[in-house]
Every structure is written in C-alpha cells, then in structure tokens.
Design a protein around this motif. Sequence first.
Motif, PDB file in Angstrom:
ATOM      1  N   ARG A 190      21.122 -55.670 -32.896  1.00 33.54           N
ATOM      2  CA  ARG A 190      21.416 -54.238 -32.929  1.00 33.54           C
ATOM      3  C   ARG A 190      20.161 -53.383 -32.844  1.00 33.54           C
ATOM      4  NH1 ARG A 190      24.946 -54.242 -38.305  1.00 33.54           N
ATOM      5  NH2 ARG A 190      23.456 -55.928 -38.738  1.00 33.54           N
TER       6      ARG A 190
ATOM      7  N   LEU B 241      18.641 -54.219 -40.959  1.00 32.30           N
ATOM      8  CA  LEU B 241      18.502 -54.981 -39.722  1.00 32.30           C
ATOM      9  C   LEU B 241      17.166 -55.721 -39.717  1.00 32.30           C
ATOM     10  CD1 LEU B 241      19.863 -52.466 -37.059  1.00 32.30           C
ATOM     11  CD2 LEU B 241      21.114 -53.986 -38.605  1.00 32.30           C
TER      12      LEU B 241
ATOM     13  N   TYR C  76      17.333 -46.178 -39.362  1.00 31.51           N
ATOM     14  CA  TYR C  76      18.564 -46.896 -39.041  1.00 31.51           C
ATOM     15  C   TYR C  76      18.417 -48.378 -39.400  1.00 31.51           C
ATOM     16  CZ  TYR C  76      22.553 -48.638 -36.373  1.00 31.51           C
ATOM     17  OH  TYR C  76      23.736 -49.242 -36.006  1.00 31.51           O
ATOM     18  N   CYS C  77      17.285 -48.953 -39.032  1.00 31.19           N
ATOM     19  CA  CYS C  77      17.060 -50.377 -39.323  1.00 31.19           C
ATOM     20  C   CYS C  77      16.956 -50.622 -40.823  1.00 31.19           C
ATOM     21  CB  CYS C  77      15.801 -50.865 -38.615  1.00 31.19           C
ATOM     22  SG  CYS C  77      15.918 -50.842 -36.807  1.00 31.19           S
TER      23      CYS C  77
ATOM     24  N   HIS D   1      18.161 -48.673 -43.344  1.00 30.74           N
ATOM     25  CA  HIS D   1      19.406 -48.365 -44.044  1.00 30.74           C
ATOM     26  C   HIS D   1      20.453 -49.456 -43.846  1.00 30.74           C
ATOM     27  CE1 HIS D   1      22.402 -45.906 -45.990  1.00 30.74           C
ATOM     28  NE2 HIS D   1      23.173 -45.910 -44.918  1.00 30.74           N
ATOM     29  N   HIS D   2      20.477 -50.053 -42.651  1.00 30.62           N
ATOM     30  CA  HIS D   2      21.482 -51.068 -42.353  1.00 30.62           C
ATOM     31  C   HIS D   2      20.956 -52.487 -42.530  1.00 30.62           C
ATOM     32  CE1 HIS D   2      24.517 -48.223 -40.914  1.00 30.62           C
ATOM     33  NE2 HIS D   2      23.536 -47.570 -40.330  1.00 30.62           N
TER      34      HIS D   2
ATOM     35  N   ASP E   5      17.438 -58.885 -35.193  1.00 36.30           N
ATOM     36  CA  ASP E   5      18.842 -58.466 -35.161  1.00 36.30           C
ATOM     37  C   ASP E   5      19.140 -57.831 -33.799  1.00 36.30           C
ATOM     38  OD1 ASP E   5      21.234 -56.700 -35.528  1.00 36.30           O
ATOM     39  OD2 ASP E   5      21.112 -57.482 -37.573  1.00 36.30           O
TER      40      ASP E   5
ATOM     41  N   ARG F 242      25.738 -41.251 -38.756  1.00 34.46           N
ATOM     42  CA  ARG F 242      26.358 -42.397 -38.105  1.00 34.46           C
ATOM     43  C   ARG F 242      26.021 -42.350 -36.624  1.00 34.46           C
ATOM     44  NH1 ARG F 242      32.390 -42.398 -40.998  1.00 34.46           N
ATOM     45  NH2 ARG F 242      31.627 -42.193 -43.150  1.00 34.46           N
TER      46      ARG F 242
END
Length: 275
Positions: A265, A259, A253-254, A256-257, A263, A131
Amino acid sequence: AIIISLNSRRRLRDCLETLIAGPWRGVTYEIIVADNGSTDGSIELVRDSYPGVRLVAIGRNIVFCPAGNLAARQAAGRYLMFLNDDILVQDGAVATLVEWMDNHPEAGIIGSRLLNLDGSDQFSSGRTFPRPMNALFGRKSALTRLFPGAPWARRYLLSGRIDSSDPYRVDWVSAAAMLARREAFEASGGLAEDFYYFHEMVICSRCAKAGYSVWLHPQSRIVHYEGAGSGVRTRRVRRKHIEQFHRAAYRWYCLHHGLRRFDPRRPLAAAALAS
C-alpha cells in the motif's frame, strides 16, 4: 501561551494585544514568544513594548515544532497554549479552554474555533483523521467547495457540529490555537519535531494512545489570518511548502496505518499523492 513567530511584526503585535486584553477571568498566565530568527523588528517589538512577555530569541529558523518544544521546556504553566503569530484572540478564548479543561481531567488537548476575518469558519479547527477520499474532498479542494454537503467532506471537517454550544470530541486540532494539558503533552512526547506538516495529527494521535481525549471548543473563538504568518512566502517557498505537505501526508498515512517498509500500500499511497 506560546507564540511561535517569524518575520510577522505587525501580526505579532495584534496577536499580543488581543491575547493580553483577555478577559482572563482570574486565570493566571505567562506569555512566551519563541522567535525563529526574525529580521523585521519582531524581536525589538517584544523587548521594547512588551516587557512582561518572555522572549526566546532562537536566532535562526528551527521551524514550529522544535521552537514550540523549546519554549514549552521554559514554561511554568499547568497548560501549554500554542498559538500562531497571525491570530486574534476573541473574548477570553484561552480562559474558556482553561476553565473547561479544569473540569475535565480526562481531556488532554483542546482546540479553539478558527475563523476568517469576516467571521466565517475556516473548518481547520478540529477534524477527524483523513481518509483516502479526502484527497479529493479536502478542506480546500474544489470538490468540497462545489459540494460542501458531500458526506466525505462533512465527516472529515465535522462541519455539522461547528455551531454547537458544547465542546465535542475530535481526532485532531490545529496547532494555530491548541491547548495541551502538560501531563498529556509530555506523555505524547511533545510536538513531533520530525514532521513539518501533519504534526498536529501526530501529537493528537499519541495523546489518545496515552489515554487522553482530544476536543474542540466551538465557543472559544480565534480569528486566523491563515497563511499570513511567518513572513512573506515567495513562489519558491510556496512550492517547497506544497512538496513538504505531500511528503508529510505520505509519512502520516504510513505511520497511522502501521504500513511497514515493503507494504504494497505504500507505493499506491505515494502514487496517489504524487498525482
């Protein structure tokens, strides 16, 4: 058992000796060494001293995942055990995984407990997906060393469960000692060749999406000379590894989420990793 090797002759010999020694408790096996272009005598070592080991001499460094997939296509087993070349197998660790997996068909991937030379835990074996706070409380971060009981570190490393006698579910395991059921491996698309780091998270995530579970077996113990495999790392190489690690972290990160390209984020994640 698939060992991916590069310029680690002495470690490779120790790895092979402990792997062959077992005990195997009736589990049949084959050993494949996928060599990424070693020039230190590793190839000659396998050819001359281990005639029962299949050597896949690739001739150049195509890195871990492509080499692992190449060897997997030549393997005949129901399970694929991926191993680094800088490990020592303890007390039938691989047979322990096979025996457990035979009784749990829902499990797709399982990892061994990785230890330092002094027997202490590396806490790199099986973890939850990171996280944002794990950028500060990572496995090797100064804050985790200072505050090992911090909830962000314990949740990520699952350090409170490592002494369990029974296997437990995790999000992902280290490919330094990772066993995959062949059907789950193929359903997951194999090792993620477009990732240098974080490829374990990718295959374990895809394995879960394919309907299989991922586990860590704390009684399957393997000593890991962390960072000692794949030859000597010069300062330039170490810097390259750090850069690749952070790029892979951003991509993971991109991915897995979910994005998408624009985006908001995405630049925030990139800025956090760049800092």
